[in-house]
Each structure stands twice: as structure tokens, then as C-alpha cells.
Design a protein around this motif. Structure first.
Motif, PDB file in Angstrom:
ATOM      1  N   ASP A 194       0.792  -1.231   0.000  1.00 36.24           N
ATOM      2  CA  ASP A 194       0.000   0.000   0.000  1.00 36.24           C
ATOM      3  C   ASP A 194       0.829   1.287   0.000  1.00 36.24           C
ATOM      4  OD1 ASP A 194      -2.232  -1.613  -0.061  1.00 36.24           O
ATOM      5  OD2 ASP A 194      -2.603  -1.452   2.096  1.00 36.24           O
TER       6      ASP A 194
ATOM      7  N   HIS B 242       2.428   1.757  -3.420  1.00 35.35           N
ATOM      8  CA  HIS B 242       1.447   2.160  -4.439  1.00 35.35           C
ATOM      9  C   HIS B 242       1.069   3.631  -4.267  1.00 35.35           C
ATOM     10  CE1 HIS B 242       1.249  -1.827  -5.980  1.00 35.35           C
ATOM     11  NE2 HIS B 242       0.564  -2.336  -4.968  1.00 35.35           N
ATOM     12  N   GLU B 243       0.931   4.046  -3.035  1.00 36.74           N
ATOM     13  CA  GLU B 243       0.580   5.441  -2.771  1.00 36.74           C
ATOM     14  C   GLU B 243       1.663   6.392  -3.295  1.00 36.74           C
ATOM     15  OE1 GLU B 243      -0.584   8.252   1.048  1.00 36.74           O
ATOM     16  OE2 GLU B 243      -0.464   6.076   1.326  1.00 36.74           O
TER      17      GLU B 243
END
Length: 192
Positions: free
Chosen positions: A50, A53-54
């Protein structure tokens, strides 16, 4: 470096993405590539895709598809980092210091915001007195949170034993704190 990342990352970047960006920035090589062992990321509870990806969505880094099973590999895309960063040996020393300052056992929690807050507080604390000062807005911006959320985070750090005390100045713009004496440690260059 915390101040630079506060300005360089999108305001809505999560604390997990900011912790990851800090480690990437401090561990990058001259070609702006970084390799982070999964064990290091696990120790910070950042071993999920996560935050990566951010940071990719923010166009701050690009992960390499040829990563090994035991590491994440990325290329940082913020070219101004090269002008902001100290020498690589100093950055690596600061990365290790930030890893220890933000480790979940020291912060008393595995949640990224208190971990990032503990790094920020340690980086802005006088070693002789164990006390520090910052503008409330500046700390909130570095943590990617709203100033109204900081009191809850700071109270939690008091409960976990990292902070002895904290208070906001009379105009509620300044923040003062004292680390627990056991929270003070020798440190090298700090990721300001």
C-alpha cells in the motif's frame, strides 16, 4: 529531510507512505535507486504494498519489477532530492537512526502516525534537556495529518512512555514536549 518531505509529498500522503519515503530518501544511491530489505520494512510494519502504491500514484517513485524475494527496489523520481540530501554515509547513518527512533517497540505502537511522530519528536529534541519545540502546523504537515489529530497522537505517546509530557503554547500554535529519559538516546545526524 522530514521538512523537505512535508513539502514534496502530497498533503494527503499517509503516515505509512511518509515513513517509507523517509527511509527511501535516506537510503537512495547517487542514481536515486533504493533497495529496502523486507526485514527492515517488516520491523516498521511497512511490508505491505500500500505505501509503495501510494508513492507511485503520487509520482514520487517507481517500483522496479525485477525485485528479489527479500527486498523492494525502486527508483525515486523527485530529482530535487539530490540537492537536499547530505552525503550518502550521513544519510545511511540517519536512516538507521530514524529506523530506531520510529520502531514500533519504541513508539509503543505499530501504527504509522505515532511512529512518524516519534521520529519527528526525537529529531527536534535537545539531547541535553530531552525537551523540544515545534510549530504545531509544521509537525502536522510532516506527519500528513491535521493539527487537531496531534493531541491524540501525543497523548498516546505519553501513555506508551515515549513522552513524559507535552503542551501547546498559549496561542496553540507552538508545541512543547519532554521525552522520557529512557526515550533519549545517542543519535547521529537527524532527518530534519
Amino acid at each position: 529531510m522530514l521538512s523537505y518531505l512535508a513539502a514534496a509529498l502530497p498533503p494527503d500522503a499517509s503516515a505509512a507512505a511518509r515513513l517509507l519515503a523517509l527511509q527511501c530518501t535516506l537510503r537512495m544511491n547517487a542514481a536515486m535507486h533504493v533497495r529496502l530489505a523486507k526485514g527492515l520494512l517488516r520491523s516498521l510494519h511497512l511490508d505491505t504494498p500500500d505505501p509503495w502504491h501510494e508513492l507511485e500514484r503520487a509520482r514520487w517513485l517507481r517500483t522496479a519489477p525485477e525485485r528479489a524475494a527479500n527486498e523492494f527496489v525502486a527508483e525515486l523520481l523527485d530529482a530535487t532530492l539530490l540537492g537536499q540530501a547530505p552525503a550518502r554515509s550521513d544519510r545511511r547513518h540517519a536512516a538507521d537512526w530514524a529506523l530506531r527512533a520510529g520502531c514500533p517497540s519504541r513508539a509503543g505502537t505499530a501504527e504509522p502516525l505515532p511512529q512518524l511522530a516519534s521520529v519527528y519528536l526525537a529529531a527536534h529534541t535537545d539531547l541535553q534537556t530531552g525537551s523540544g519545540w515545534s510549530e504545531l502546523e509544521q509537525m502536522a504537515r510532516a506527519g500528513g495529518t491535521e493539527p487537531a489529530e496531534l493531541p491524540y497522537v501525543l497523548d498516546r505517546l505519553v501513555t506508551t512512555g515515549l513522552l513524559r509530557s507535552w503542551n501547546a503554547g498559549p496561542d496553540a500554535e507552538d508545541l512543547y514536549w519532554t521525552l522520557e529519559s529512557s526515550g533519549r538516546s545517542r543519535r547521529g545526524p537527524t532527518p530534519r
